[in-house]
Write a protein that holds these residues in place. Structure first.
Motif, PDB file in Angstrom:
ATOM      1  N   ASN A   1     -22.884  53.941  52.802  1.00 42.52           N
ATOM      2  CA  ASN A   1     -23.978  54.699  52.181  1.00 42.52           C
ATOM      3  C   ASN A   1     -23.654  55.083  50.744  1.00 42.52           C
ATOM      4  O   ASN A   1     -24.517  55.040  49.884  1.00 42.52           O
ATOM      5  CB  ASN A   1     -24.316  55.944  52.999  1.00 42.52           C
ATOM      6  CG  ASN A   1     -25.010  55.583  54.295  1.00 42.52           C
ATOM      7  OD1 ASN A   1     -25.832  54.677  54.328  1.00 42.52           O
ATOM      8  ND2 ASN A   1     -24.658  56.262  55.365  1.00 42.52           N
ATOM      9  N   ASN A   2     -22.392  55.475  50.504  1.00 41.55           N
ATOM     10  CA  ASN A   2     -22.006  55.903  49.158  1.00 41.55           C
ATOM     11  C   ASN A   2     -20.494  55.771  48.989  1.00 41.55           C
ATOM     12  O   ASN A   2     -19.773  55.462  49.947  1.00 41.55           O
ATOM     13  CB  ASN A   2     -22.471  57.338  48.879  1.00 41.55           C
ATOM     14  CG  ASN A   2     -22.032  58.306  49.957  1.00 41.55           C
ATOM     15  OD1 ASN A   2     -20.871  58.304  50.367  1.00 41.55           O
ATOM     16  ND2 ASN A   2     -22.954  59.128  50.438  1.00 41.55           N
TER      17      ASN A   2
ATOM     18  N   CYS B   1     -22.547  49.960  48.086  1.00 40.34           N
ATOM     19  CA  CYS B   1     -22.900  51.374  48.280  1.00 40.34           C
ATOM     20  C   CYS B   1     -24.416  51.495  48.166  1.00 40.34           C
ATOM     21  O   CYS B   1     -24.976  51.389  47.069  1.00 40.34           O
ATOM     22  CB  CYS B   1     -22.212  52.250  47.245  1.00 40.34           C
ATOM     23  SG  CYS B   1     -20.428  52.257  47.375  1.00 40.34           S
ATOM     24  N   VAL B   2     -25.078  51.717  49.301  1.00 36.83           N
ATOM     25  CA  VAL B   2     -26.531  51.712  49.370  1.00 36.83           C
ATOM     26  C   VAL B   2     -27.143  52.810  48.489  1.00 36.83           C
ATOM     27  O   VAL B   2     -27.996  52.525  47.652  1.00 36.83           O
ATOM     28  CB  VAL B   2     -27.006  51.859  50.839  1.00 36.83           C
ATOM     29  CG1 VAL B   2     -28.516  51.933  50.920  1.00 36.83           C
ATOM     30  CG2 VAL B   2     -26.471  50.717  51.674  1.00 36.83           C
ATOM     31  N   GLU B   3     -26.722  54.054  48.677  1.00 35.42           N
ATOM     32  CA  GLU B   3     -27.314  55.167  47.917  1.00 35.42           C
ATOM     33  C   GLU B   3     -27.054  55.052  46.420  1.00 35.42           C
ATOM     34  O   GLU B   3     -27.880  55.463  45.607  1.00 35.42           O
ATOM     35  CB  GLU B   3     -26.785  56.505  48.427  1.00 35.42           C
ATOM     36  CG  GLU B   3     -27.277  56.866  49.815  1.00 35.42           C
ATOM     37  CD  GLU B   3     -26.622  58.129  50.356  1.00 35.42           C
ATOM     38  OE1 GLU B   3     -25.892  58.816  49.617  1.00 35.42           O
ATOM     39  OE2 GLU B   3     -26.836  58.416  51.552  1.00 35.42           O
ATOM     40  N   ASP B   4     -25.909  54.509  46.061  1.00 34.65           N
ATOM     41  CA  ASP B   4     -25.560  54.360  44.647  1.00 34.65           C
ATOM     42  C   ASP B   4     -26.181  53.104  44.032  1.00 34.65           C
ATOM     43  O   ASP B   4     -26.108  52.905  42.827  1.00 34.65           O
ATOM     44  CB  ASP B   4     -24.035  54.294  44.473  1.00 34.65           C
ATOM     45  CG  ASP B   4     -23.329  55.524  45.014  1.00 34.65           C
ATOM     46  OD1 ASP B   4     -23.992  56.569  45.170  1.00 34.65           O
ATOM     47  OD2 ASP B   4     -22.113  55.437  45.276  1.00 34.65           O
ATOM     48  N   ASN B   5     -26.743  52.259  44.898  1.00 37.25           N
ATOM     49  CA  ASN B   5     -27.308  50.980  44.458  1.00 37.25           C
ATOM     50  C   ASN B   5     -26.287  50.213  43.615  1.00 37.25           C
ATOM     51  O   ASN B   5     -26.587  49.732  42.524  1.00 37.25           O
ATOM     52  CB  ASN B   5     -28.618  51.183  43.691  1.00 37.25           C
ATOM     53  CG  ASN B   5     -29.405  49.895  43.591  1.00 37.25           C
ATOM     54  OD1 ASN B   5     -29.287  49.018  44.447  1.00 37.25           O
ATOM     55  ND2 ASN B   5     -30.184  49.751  42.532  1.00 37.25           N
TER      56      ASN B   5
ATOM     57  N   THR C   1     -20.476  47.453  53.823  1.00 37.33           N
ATOM     58  CA  THR C   1     -21.610  48.215  53.323  1.00 37.33           C
ATOM     59  C   THR C   1     -21.461  49.661  53.777  1.00 37.33           C
ATOM     60  O   THR C   1     -21.220  49.925  54.960  1.00 37.33           O
ATOM     61  CB  THR C   1     -22.939  47.631  53.846  1.00 37.33           C
ATOM     62  OG1 THR C   1     -23.035  46.267  53.424  1.00 37.33           O
ATOM     63  CG2 THR C   1     -24.136  48.403  53.321  1.00 37.33           C
TER      64      THR C   1
ATOM     65  N   GLU D   1     -18.262  57.782  51.363  1.00 36.98           N
ATOM     66  CA  GLU D   1     -18.076  57.194  52.697  1.00 36.98           C
ATOM     67  C   GLU D   1     -16.966  56.138  52.666  1.00 36.98           C
ATOM     68  O   GLU D   1     -16.151  56.060  53.576  1.00 36.98           O
ATOM     69  CB  GLU D   1     -19.383  56.575  53.188  1.00 36.98           C
ATOM     70  CG  GLU D   1     -19.285  56.012  54.597  1.00 36.98           C
ATOM     71  CD  GLU D   1     -20.596  55.398  55.088  1.00 36.98           C
ATOM     72  OE1 GLU D   1     -20.521  54.543  55.985  1.00 36.98           O
ATOM     73  OE2 GLU D   1     -21.678  55.764  54.570  1.00 36.98           O
TER      74      GLU D   1
END
Length: 102
Positions: free
Chosen positions: A8-9, A50-54, A6, A12
């Protein structure tokens, strides 16, 4: 079973690749080793969330590249002094090579 990382984007994750983050090599090798006898042509190797990109990116590997990929990643296990796992990787490489030549 495929590994999962996992971040952020996507940037990363790219930074992890550029730095040759050991977690990526470990996830790849573990996935190959757990699928060493599979009959599937393509094997799910790694999921990158990618959390920010969902978004979740699933990486697969064709069985014909198992040997090359294990050989490439062996050096990272040597650098990390994971000698037991190095032995498992070498045994898997030898098993795959003997299957290929028979």
């Amino acid at each position: 079973m495929a590994g999962e990382i996992t971040v952020n984007n996507a940037d990363e994750f790219q930074a992890m690749i550029d730095k040759k983050d050991f977690r990526i090599a470990q996830a790849i090798v573990e996935s190959i080793l757990s699928n060493i006898t599979t009959k599937k042509r393509n094997v799910h190797i790694l999921s990158v969330a990618c959390v920010e990109d969902n978004a979740i990116y699933d990486l697969t590997l064709d069985r014909k590249f198992f040997i090359d990929t294990l050989e490439e990643n062996l050096k990272y296990f040597i650098e990390q002094e994971r000698y037991e796992q190095c032995q498992q990787i070498v045994e898997a490489i030898n098993k795959l090579k003997s299957k290929k030549s028979s």
